[in-house]
Enzyme design. Structure first.
Site, short mmCIF file in Angstrom:
data_model
loop_
_atom_site.label_atom_id
_atom_site.label_comp_id
_atom_site.label_asym_id
_atom_site.label_seq_id
_atom_site.Cartn_x
_atom_site.Cartn_y
_atom_site.Cartn_z
N GLN A 222 0.82 -1.20 0.00
CA GLN A 222 0.00 0.00 0.00
C GLN A 222 0.86 1.26 0.00
O GLN A 222 0.34 2.36 -0.08
CB GLN A 222 -0.90 0.00 1.24
CG GLN A 222 -1.86 -1.18 1.29
CD GLN A 222 -2.70 -1.24 2.55
OE1 GLN A 222 -2.79 -2.28 3.16
NE2 GLN A 222 -3.32 -0.14 2.95
N ARG A 372 -8.56 -1.23 8.23
CA ARG A 372 -9.53 -0.24 7.71
C ARG A 372 -9.84 0.79 8.79
O ARG A 372 -11.00 1.06 9.13
CB ARG A 372 -10.80 -0.95 7.24
CG ARG A 372 -11.47 -0.20 6.11
CD ARG A 372 -12.51 -0.96 5.36
NE ARG A 372 -13.09 -0.11 4.34
CZ ARG A 372 -13.91 -0.50 3.40
NH1 ARG A 372 -14.26 -1.75 3.32
NH2 ARG A 372 -14.40 0.34 2.52
N CYS A 373 -8.78 1.39 9.31
CA CYS A 373 -8.91 2.21 10.51
C CYS A 373 -7.67 3.08 10.63
O CYS A 373 -6.59 2.67 10.25
CB CYS A 373 -9.02 1.26 11.70
SG CYS A 373 -8.63 1.95 13.30
N GLU A 742 -12.81 4.25 5.63
CA GLU A 742 -12.89 3.38 6.80
C GLU A 742 -14.07 3.69 7.71
O GLU A 742 -14.31 2.93 8.67
CB GLU A 742 -11.59 3.51 7.60
CG GLU A 742 -11.43 4.87 8.25
CD GLU A 742 -10.03 5.11 8.80
OE1 GLU A 742 -9.07 4.72 8.13
OE2 GLU A 742 -9.93 5.67 9.88
#
Ligand code: CDP
Length: 788
Positions: A222, A372-373, A742
């Site tokens: 990523q 996702r945070c 998110e």
């Protein structure tokens, strides 16, 4: 916000169909495993069956006897190059391959290099390792006991398993408010280990060109630029220098934070390619991914909330044990060891708060993935939203009313929280009211009362979360010293076509479309004329990558600013072509015209050509710009979710009857993509709320090591998400946009838990840790004497 551009141009606010989808839908994506190079070798990894053991001997003779097995790489081999350990993002150290002991089950112990993927797997089976088991610590509370075995014996002065202590806030003021409080509630909340289960597992193809001395790595990452710099820092001493490292992150099949860390497999594949001069492919299988890659959450929280009997909340106090596994490899680029956990005062105007977190080593794989945070925000939101509900129930006040009473009011923004965050904008009451109207809150409350009287179990749960995304301002963030800006480089070609490159990397979020829409919005080029590229460090400008919903807040802003630089030059060219003064020109998407004479105009395409053929004397040719954007603040998206559940008294099964999600991410680039992000995010919130957990037995054996028992929600379990939105622009973002990726994953679990606890409160249930399985509910019902 009504779109300013036509659908043909497709700027902000248009639901432009995703430019990337034709290749994905036809199976024509280019993922790492699609990369096949001539002469490529394959790597497979031998993993430890023990959670803690000394390695007595590694016998590679049988493996080496298999035709096609070329080498078995061990920690001792890497030790010769000082590559057996590597640094983590949290300034801890992590083994690439162990030299003397293993620290968790499924840890990498050796790697087999072969001419074929299946031969490599056969080689793995044939490597014989003698282990001497050591005592195992899986419980972070036990890890801190004085007689606990010390795990990190590699750290010479380490005499316990405590990693760090961190605290934030005003302890005295908080304690004072607690001592004066009319009512307090306290709860132990465990947020279990869960695992990012993206469709694509991790892997790479490393290709070292011995002639040019250049290393190219196609990699599931990523953050390609940060990885390149880390590789150069870690392996500079063996000749890998940054300009000769190219990291390519091709199509990525979901990241969710799990593709931020550097896993040992990447490093071993690179080392193998550098040593052999051949391309080397390493792709994890599904179980390796689930068992060995970094994990999320694992926070043991004790929270207390103080307030008055009229529902006014005053103070929050939290103590937390953070289980980091055997090393602190958290994907946390903030300057705070517990990430942004201190956003835990949430949407409420509290007078004071104090948070303490202690990091602990255990015999588990590294934890701390920001699944996702934005680095512990899910943990923070879950805690405050559970505690707000607990307080409402405790004082017998409606949960929506308590929230409305305590929300930070629109006129208080920018708002400095009790724990020092400066919230940019918000209108929490409007979002909750819309969610209540959409779900029919008052009617549902009446229905619930009637059902309860009949002995039926129905619950209504609210989560009014505040998020904090857009990492990040350099005062709060860095990765090994690298400030967390992001970048856009935009070039306009003579024929009016555009290439836009970014330091971020989409993993399915649709950047090829939404960045093109920002260019369309700012410069009036149709979306179809804008090619977006990310992920190749040889071509993209330096950026810190995509995670924690930072792409829109940071690279999206860089894109807008780079476009505005281009527009400034375009205006000068237009003035020259129109023989007018710059100040006399007006802009409408796609062209400059002379004020009062709309016919005297030059389109952006005509200006593009002139930039190369007929620009003002003395002006440099070309039409391009770069921007590196260091955001002045984070963005604070928010939302209110309302979940309605019915519970089967006989089986404990939870049925989500309704789930209304109102989100606010400021100005929206692409409403369809945002809705998609929210749908996916909600399902990724449903999973941990009801199904997902990674547990270990006393010996450190993983109990959910495959999808047979690590339960991911499918379309069958997923309810019909009902979405809506409010729009409160961010005042500091050039487009007024906030991140959204998110939000739903962060906000959803608390709504679900609050609904289930609401259904069971009258039976004496105060809290249930996630995942709330039917079995847990069934036991609670049995204990309360409820029969189906
Ligand atoms: O960093 P990441 O892409 O995961 O998160 P994000 O910035 O929240 O964006 C997720 C997707 O939603 C991207 O395609 C964004 O362009 C889009 N988005 C949008 O259309 N409008 C917003 N206000 C925020 C995000």
């Amino acid at each position: 916000m009504a779109p300013k551009t036509s659908p043909e141009i497709g700027g902000m606010g248009h639901s432009v169909k995703r430019k990337e989808d034709p290749r994905f839908l036809r199976g024509l994506g280019n993922y790492v495993d699609d990369v096949n190079l001539p002469g490529m070798l394959y790597l497979d990894i031998v993993r430890s069956p023990y959670a803690h053991a000394t390695i007595k001997n590694i016998d590679i003779s049988k493996a080496m006897a298999i035709p096609g097995v070329l080498a078995v790489i061990t920690g001792k081999d890497l030790e010769k190059y000082n590559l057996h350990w590597m640094p983590t993002l949290m300034s801890d150290t992590q083994m690439v391959l162990p030299v003397d002991k293993v620290m968790y089950q499924a840890q990498e112990v050796a790697a087999v290099l072969a001419t074929d993927r299946y031969i490599a797997a056969d080689g793995v089976e044939a490597v014989e390792i003698d282990y001497d088991p050591l005592p195992v610590v899986v419980d972070p509370k036990k890890a801190l006991l004085p007689d606990a075995p010390i795990l990190r014996t590699d750290k010479k002065d380490k005499k316990d398993n405590h990693i760090w202590h961190w605290e934030w806030g005003n302890r005295e003021a908080t304690d004072q408010l607690f001592s004066e409080a009319e009512v307090t509630v306290k709860e132990d909340i465990y947020i279990p280990r869960i695992h990012v289960a993206s469709i694509e597992t991790c892997g790479c193809v490393a290709s070292f060109d011995k002639v040019r001395g250049k290393l190219t790595v196609w990699m599931t990452t990523q953050a390609p630029h940060a990885i390149r710099t880390v590789f150069a820092l870690v392996a500079g001493h063996v000749g890998l220098s940054e300009e000769k490292i190219q990291i390519i992150s091709p199509d990525i099949g979901g990241g969710f934070g799990g593709k931020v860390p550097v896993y040992p497999g990447y490093v071993i594949a690179v080392a193998a390619s550098v040593l052999t001069g051949k391309p080397v492919k390493w792709i994890e299988d599904r179980m390796e991914n689930l068992q060995a890659d970094s994990f999320a959450r694992d926070y043991h929280i004790t929270a207390e909330l103080a307030g008055k009997k009229d529902g006014t909340l005053t103070a929050l106090r939290i103590k937390t044990l953070a289980d980091h596994g055997y090393t602190d490899a958290a994907a946390n680029p903030s300057k705070f060891p517990a990430g942004l956990f201190h956003v835990c005062t949430g949407s409420y105007d509290l007078k004071a708060a104090h948070v303490e977190v202690d990091g602990v080593y255990t015999n588990k794989p590294p934890g701390g993935i920001a699944y996702r945070c934005s680095f512990r925000v899910t943990e923070a939101v879950h805690t405050i939203e559970r505690m707000a509900d607990l307080m409402a129930h405790e004082i017998g006040m409606d949960a929506a009313e308590l929230r409305m009473k305590n929300f930070i009011k629109p006129e208080q923004f920018p708002y400095k929280s009790a724990l020092d965050w400066e919230y940019d904008s918000g209108d929490y009451g409007a979002a909750l009211q819309l969610a209540m109207d959409r779900v029919g809150y008052n009617e549902l409350k009446k229905e619930q009362a009637e059902k309860r009287a009949r002995g039926e179990l129905m619950g209504i749960g609210i989560s009014s979360f505040t998020e904090i995304v857009g990492a990040g301002p350099s005062k709060h963030f860095d990765i090994l010293g690298l400030k967390m800006f992001d970048s856009a480089e935009i070039r306009v070609h003579p024929t009016g076509k555009v290439i836009a490159r970014f330091g971020t990397k989409s993993q399915g979020q649709g950047h090829e479309t939404t960045y093109a829409q920002i260019v369309a919005e700012e410069l009036g080029f149709p979306v179809d004329s804008v090619l977006v590229e990310e992920g190749d460090t040889d071509t993209a400008p330096y950026g810190l990558g995509t995670y924690a919903s930072r792409s829109t807040p940071v690279a999206g802003a860089a894109c807008a600013i780079a476009c505005r630089k281009i527009k400034d030059k375009a205006r000068k060219i237009a003035a020259y072509l129109l023989e007018a003064h710059e100040d006399d020109l007006e802009w409408e998407p796609g062209k400059f015209y002379v004020k009062g004479s709309p016919d005297r105009a030059k389109t952006i395409q005509e200006i593009s050509l002139a930039a190369y053929t007929n620009h003002p004397p003395g002006m440099e040719a070309g039409l391009e710009a770069v921007n590196y954007y260091d955001p002045p603040n984070l963005t604070y998206p928010f939302g209110s979710y309302i979940c309605v559940v019915d519970i089967d008294k006989g089986t404990g099964e939870i049925k989500i009857r309704r789930f209304v999600a109102v989100d606010d991410c400021g100005n929206i680039i692409n409403p369809m993509i945002v809705e998609g992000q929210i749908h996916g995010g909600l399902t990724m919130g449903l999973g941990p709320a009801l199904y997902e957990e990674i547990q270990y037995d006393e010996s450190g054996n993983i109990l959910q090591g495959s999808f047979m028992n690590y339960l991911l929600p499918t379309a069958v379990e997923t309810p019909n998400w009902e979405t809506d939105k409010t729009c409160t622009p961010s005042p500091h973002h050039p487009l007024g946009a906030k991140g959204v990726g998110e939000s739903a994953t962060v906000g959803a679990p608390a709504a679900i838990v609050n609904a289930v606890v609401d259904a069971l409160w009258h039976l004496g249930v105060r809290h249930i840790d996630i995942p709330i399985t039917s079995a847990k509910v069934w036991k609670l019902l049995r204990d309360a004497g409820v029969r189906g």
